[in-house]
Design a protein around this motif. Structure first.
Motif, PDB file in Angstrom:
ATOM      1  N   LYS A 198      27.451  31.028  35.012  1.00  0.00           N
ATOM      2  CA  LYS A 198      28.654  31.796  34.733  1.00  0.00           C
ATOM      3  C   LYS A 198      28.379  33.245  35.096  1.00  0.00           C
ATOM      4  O   LYS A 198      27.416  33.833  34.613  1.00  0.00           O
ATOM      5  CB  LYS A 198      29.050  31.690  33.256  1.00  0.00           C
ATOM      6  N   LEU A 199      29.216  33.807  35.953  1.00  0.00           N
ATOM      7  CA  LEU A 199      29.004  35.167  36.425  1.00  0.00           C
ATOM      8  C   LEU A 199      29.211  36.167  35.300  1.00  0.00           C
ATOM      9  O   LEU A 199      30.235  36.169  34.615  1.00  0.00           O
ATOM     10  CB  LEU A 199      29.953  35.487  37.583  1.00  0.00           C
ATOM     11  N   THR A 200      28.212  37.026  35.124  1.00  0.00           N
ATOM     12  CA  THR A 200      28.317  38.112  34.155  1.00  0.00           C
ATOM     13  C   THR A 200      29.272  39.169  34.683  1.00  0.00           C
ATOM     14  O   THR A 200      29.295  39.459  35.882  1.00  0.00           O
ATOM     15  CB  THR A 200      26.929  38.743  33.915  1.00  0.00           C
ATOM     16  N   ASP A 201      30.057  39.738  33.810  1.00  0.00           N
ATOM     17  CA  ASP A 201      30.991  40.777  34.223  1.00  0.00           C
ATOM     18  C   ASP A 201      30.223  42.029  34.625  1.00  0.00           C
ATOM     19  O   ASP A 201      29.410  42.546  33.847  1.00  0.00           O
ATOM     20  CB  ASP A 201      31.961  41.097  33.078  1.00  0.00           C
ATOM     21  N   VAL A 202      30.450  42.506  35.835  1.00  0.00           N
ATOM     22  CA  VAL A 202      29.755  43.676  36.371  1.00  0.00           C
ATOM     23  C   VAL A 202      30.788  44.699  36.821  1.00  0.00           C
ATOM     24  O   VAL A 202      31.724  44.370  37.552  1.00  0.00           O
ATOM     25  CB  VAL A 202      28.853  43.292  37.562  1.00  0.00           C
TER      26      VAL A 202
ATOM     27  N   LYS B 281      22.978  44.938  42.705  1.00  0.00           N
ATOM     28  CA  LYS B 281      23.640  44.235  41.600  1.00  0.00           C
ATOM     29  C   LYS B 281      25.134  44.125  41.839  1.00  0.00           C
ATOM     30  O   LYS B 281      25.737  43.051  41.690  1.00  0.00           O
ATOM     31  CB  LYS B 281      23.373  44.978  40.290  1.00  0.00           C
TER      32      LYS B 281
ATOM     33  N   ALA C 183      27.264  40.645  42.779  1.00  0.00           N
ATOM     34  CA  ALA C 183      28.417  40.271  41.958  1.00  0.00           C
ATOM     35  C   ALA C 183      29.671  40.133  42.814  1.00  0.00           C
ATOM     36  O   ALA C 183      30.449  39.182  42.656  1.00  0.00           O
ATOM     37  CB  ALA C 183      28.634  41.314  40.862  1.00  0.00           C
TER      38      ALA C 183
ATOM     39  N   GLU D 150      19.178  36.337  37.048  1.00  0.00           N
ATOM     40  CA  GLU D 150      19.453  35.646  35.788  1.00  0.00           C
ATOM     41  C   GLU D 150      20.456  36.415  34.942  1.00  0.00           C
ATOM     42  O   GLU D 150      21.341  35.824  34.313  1.00  0.00           O
ATOM     43  CB  GLU D 150      18.151  35.411  35.027  1.00  0.00           C
ATOM     44  N   LYS D 151      20.339  37.730  34.926  1.00  0.00           N
ATOM     45  CA  LYS D 151      21.291  38.553  34.176  1.00  0.00           C
ATOM     46  C   LYS D 151      22.708  38.423  34.744  1.00  0.00           C
ATOM     47  O   LYS D 151      23.688  38.556  34.018  1.00  0.00           O
ATOM     48  CB  LYS D 151      20.844  40.009  34.185  1.00  0.00           C
ATOM     49  N   LEU D 152      22.789  38.168  36.033  1.00  0.00           N
ATOM     50  CA  LEU D 152      24.096  38.002  36.674  1.00  0.00           C
ATOM     51  C   LEU D 152      24.683  36.610  36.445  1.00  0.00           C
ATOM     52  O   LEU D 152      25.843  36.369  36.782  1.00  0.00           O
ATOM     53  CB  LEU D 152      23.980  38.279  38.175  1.00  0.00           C
ATOM     54  N   GLY D 153      23.890  35.709  35.879  1.00  0.00           N
ATOM     55  CA  GLY D 153      24.407  34.382  35.549  1.00  0.00           C
ATOM     56  C   GLY D 153      23.838  33.239  36.354  1.00  0.00           C
ATOM     57  O   GLY D 153      24.281  32.091  36.209  1.00  0.00           O
TER      58      GLY D 153
END
Length: 228
Positions: free
Chosen positions: A94-98, A178, A182, A210-213
């Protein structure tokens, strides 16, 4: 249709059978990209890789076999293993909101030389100008200079690989990569496809992915062979 999970086990093969079939060169069931585009090879039957690689090396001086767990067989009289990259595959969960604060540009063909030069500055060796034809490229400019890019590489009807994540050394640690990852991931999701990426296991960027999903899913090894 081949299930996504099966495609991800052999991404080069399935890319060359779907979205990138116009780039395929096949030798008795072993498939390669045209060397001016990319020097990746794929197989299911390793007993055929020696003869096929000898044929392919008439068009280039090196190539990679990409494999999750099979070991290619080669003709030691004509080919040698330069190195094996212990790689891994990551798939978006799941894509992290950036927050996108930079102006991200879709890079047209007129930027092909700048893309090539930046990638060779940061990661010299294997990128070819024809690799641009494999997918979309996005970039960030500073003072009229292309300083960071992200591209798309292997792809099928179900997945697209995020690749060519490079930033000029003078512009690192500013969050450019980053934002580009995204953005590129969002573009892939708009096509209703699954974003994936490949990297080596010791890449310091894995925590960022990993932080980005993205999640680590499997090994994906890169065997670099060169003609003797």
């Amino acid at each position: 249709m081949i299930a996504l999970e099966e495609q991800l086990k052999n991404p080069v093969w399935y890319s060359l059978n779907e979205t990138h079939k116009k780039f395929v060169e096949e030798y008795d069931g072993v498939q390669f990209y045209k060397p001016e585009v990319c020097t990746f090879g794929s197989f299911f039957d390793e007993t055929k890789t020696a003869k096929a690689s000898n044929q392919y090396l008439k068009t280039t001086d090196h190539f990679f076999f990409v494999s999750e767990n099979q070991t290619p067989i080669i003709d030691d009289d004509k080919v040698f293993l330069e190195k094996k990259i212990d790689g891994c595959q990551m798939v978006l969960n799941k894509l992290t909101d950036v927050e996108i604060s930079e102006d991200i540009v879709l890079l047209g063909h007129e930027f092909i030389d700048e893309i090539y030069d930046l990638i060779w500055l940061v990661m010299p060796g294997y990128y070819r100008k024809g690799t641009y034809e494999m997918g979309k490229y996005f970039g960030i400019f500073k003072y009229g200079k292309l300083v960071s890019i992200t591209g798309q590489r292997m792809q099928t009807n179900q997945f697209i690989e995020v690749s060519a994540v490079v930033t000029h050394p003078e512009y690192t640690r500013k969050g450019l990569a980053k934002q580009l990852i995204a953005h590129t991931t969002k573009e892939i999701l708009k096509e209703n496809k699954t974003p994936i990426l490949h990297t080596n296991k010791c890449n310091l960027a894995i925590p960022l992915y990993e932080k980005l999903g993205f999640e680590l899913t499997r090994d994906m090894n890169w065997w670099l062979y060169r003609i003797k």
